[in-house]
Scaffold this motif. Structure first.
Motif, short mmCIF file in Angstrom:
data_model
loop_
_atom_site.label_atom_id
_atom_site.label_comp_id
_atom_site.label_asym_id
_atom_site.label_seq_id
_atom_site.Cartn_x
_atom_site.Cartn_y
_atom_site.Cartn_z
N LYS A 1 0.83 -1.21 0.00
CA LYS A 1 0.00 0.00 0.00
C LYS A 1 0.86 1.26 0.00
N LEU A 2 1.99 1.19 0.70
CA LEU A 2 2.90 2.33 0.73
C LEU A 2 3.53 2.59 -0.64
N THR A 3 3.92 1.54 -1.34
CA THR A 3 4.57 1.72 -2.64
C THR A 3 3.62 2.34 -3.67
N VAL A 4 2.33 2.05 -3.57
CA VAL A 4 1.36 2.67 -4.49
C VAL A 4 1.37 4.18 -4.33
N ILE A 5 1.32 4.64 -3.09
CA ILE A 5 1.30 6.08 -2.82
C ILE A 5 2.60 6.73 -3.29
N TRP A 6 3.72 6.10 -2.96
CA TRP A 6 5.03 6.64 -3.31
C TRP A 6 5.16 6.80 -4.83
N LEU A 7 4.85 5.75 -5.55
CA LEU A 7 5.00 5.76 -7.00
C LEU A 7 4.11 6.82 -7.65
N THR A 8 2.90 6.94 -7.18
CA THR A 8 1.97 7.90 -7.77
C THR A 8 2.42 9.34 -7.56
N VAL A 9 2.88 9.66 -6.37
CA VAL A 9 3.31 11.03 -6.07
C VAL A 9 4.45 11.46 -6.98
N PHE A 10 5.47 10.63 -7.11
CA PHE A 10 6.64 11.03 -7.88
C PHE A 10 6.41 10.98 -9.38
N THR A 11 5.48 10.15 -9.82
CA THR A 11 5.12 10.15 -11.24
C THR A 11 4.41 11.45 -11.60
N MET A 12 3.51 11.91 -10.75
CA MET A 12 2.81 13.17 -11.02
C MET A 12 3.75 14.36 -10.97
N LEU A 13 4.70 14.33 -10.05
CA LEU A 13 5.66 15.44 -9.96
C LEU A 13 6.52 15.55 -11.22
N THR A 14 6.74 14.42 -11.89
CA THR A 14 7.54 14.42 -13.12
C THR A 14 6.91 15.31 -14.19
N ALA A 15 5.61 15.45 -14.16
CA ALA A 15 4.91 16.28 -15.15
C ALA A 15 5.30 17.75 -15.06
#
Length: 436
Positions: free
Chosen positions: A91-105
């Protein structure tokens, strides 16, 4: 006359219990999310190159830095999963991955991209490793190979989704903003995956072995590089390096090769990639079934030999586009099968108390070392054509993996449900290696 209706059975899926099914969806969803977010970069690479945001050498480095982050993230998540549980870390990795993917934009420079790609990689690695450990523990031994391997098919689903949204976004937005929009879309599958994991119970194998893990006096790193496991850990890491090094070369650079080397327009490129994705969807099912029958390492060796042949024709021979299309299917199927085979095999080599850390180290650091290959392709293109660089480094990677697979013990179908039975398995591994 009333007809008796029998429930429809769908292969091994019908044999799974409700807990096994939930765990399968929770693990599969992680691969879908991972693939959706990670392949957006590969699909965006031709755009970023065409608008001058990146050059080829920088694009290769960005691919590799994400994979290096994946190595560190995968092993770290594996260690944390051994301590705190599989589901909590998933569950933690889902949140982590999503946050940094969005920041890449919101990146405006190469170095911002560099940092965020690394942090994205931490999440990618965690997703793959912990999902692989969970599904290997939950699924009964008689079905482990074919079920655990199929979660890799989630990568094909995520890849297909990102490929489907690419032409839609490009149809409404200019290239300068289209790639940014693509990176923000990862939040959609992330919400679904997180909800599924909320409903998924913890692995009973992990819960049963938790007390034993608490009594361990040595750290995981000391054990996996100790007398009983050292050769297994090093050899499995080399195997993983070869498999993922070759895979990352093709995954990272294939869209660019089709677009810039073969001159395909975006619409045609998408069609060729879709065939490749279709192959990667089916490959894990085929590989998993064969591995349960033939054994883990024999299956891996077979797939490595076949993949070497396909890559040789695809990259080194002048064939028409129709043959290239057909080869793309087999390229994806063999690639997907090889990638899916590692975690079920590695999970059978280590006991519950150190399975996340042990199997996680082999798979994660193999990915990390293999991540050097896409960067090497980027630098080699300054001297040789892209296709030659891709083919040469991919085949070299497969050769490394094949040699490593010759020396690993095969414990296909090892019982992971009994902690007391796992120490003899480890001792058996050591004895088989000493005989070889």
């Amino acid at each position: 006359m009333n007809r008796i209706r029998y429930p429809m059975k769908i292969g091994w899926y019908s044999e799974l219990s409700s807990v096994e099914k939930r765990s399968w969806f929770a693990s599969l969803g992680g691969y879908v999310l991972d693939a959706f977010d990670s392949t957006i970069f590969s699909l965006s690479m031709p755009i970023l190159l065409s608008i001058g945001f990146l050059v080829k050498s920088e694009a290769g480095v960005l691919s590799s830095v994400s994979l290096i982050g994946s190595a560190l993230g995968g092993w770290s998540a594996g260690l944390l999963a051994d301590r705190f549980g599989r589901i909590k870390i998933m569950k933690l990795t889902v949140i982590w991955l999503t946050v940094f993917t969005m920041l890449t934009a919101f990146c405006n420079s190469y170095w911002e991209f560099f940092a965020l790609r690394f942090f994205q990689g931490l999440g990618y690695g965690g997703e793959m490793i912990v999902s692989g450990v969970l599904i290997s523990e939950v699924i009964r031994s008689s079905l482990r190979g074919r079920v655990a391997s199929t979660i890799q098919s989630g990568y094909a689903v995520g890849n297909a989704l990102s490929l489907a949204v690419l032409p839609v976004v490009l149809a409404y937005y200019p290239p300068e903003s289209a790639w940014r929009i693509l990176f923000t879309l990862g939040v959609i599958p992330a919400i679904i995956v997180w909800w599924i994991r909320q409903k998924t119970p913890e692995s009973s194998v992990y819960l049963g072995g938790k007390k034993d893990a608490g009594k361990a006096k040595s750290s995981t790193i000391k054990i996996i590089f100790g007398h009983s496991y050292r050769r297994i850990t090093i050899t499995a890491t080399i195997l993983s390096t070869g498999i993922f090094g070759g895979a990352y070369v093709m995954i990272t650079w294939l869209p660019t090769y089709l677009r810039l080397s073969l001159g395909l327009p975006v619409t045609s490129m998408s069609g060729y990639l879709f065939v490749n994705i279709l192959g990667s969807l089916m490959g894990p099912f085929i590989c998993g079934y064969i591995s349960d029958k033939l054994g883990r390492w024999k299956t891996i060796m077979l797939f490595l030999l076949l993949q070497t042949g396909v890559v040789s024709v695809y990259m080194f021979m002048s064939v028409n586009l129709n043959i290239t299309l057909v080869l793309g299917y087999f390229l994806g199927a063999l690639q997907g099968g090889l990638a899916s085979s590692t975690m079920p095999a590695f999970s059978e080599l280590y006991p519950t108390s150190m399975r996340g850390g042990g199997a996680g180290f082999c798979a994660s650091f193999g990915r990390g070392f293999g991540s050097l290959m896409p960067a090497a392709v980027g630098f080699l293109t300054a001297y040789i054509p892209l296709g030659i660089a891709m083919g040469s480094l991919a085949i070299a990677s497969y050769a490394i993996a094949f040699i490593a697979s010759l020396t690993l013990p095969d414990v296909t179908g090892a019982d992971l449900n009994s902690v007391s039975q796992q120490r003899p398995v480890a001792e058996k591994n050591r004895q088989q290696l000493e005989i070889k």
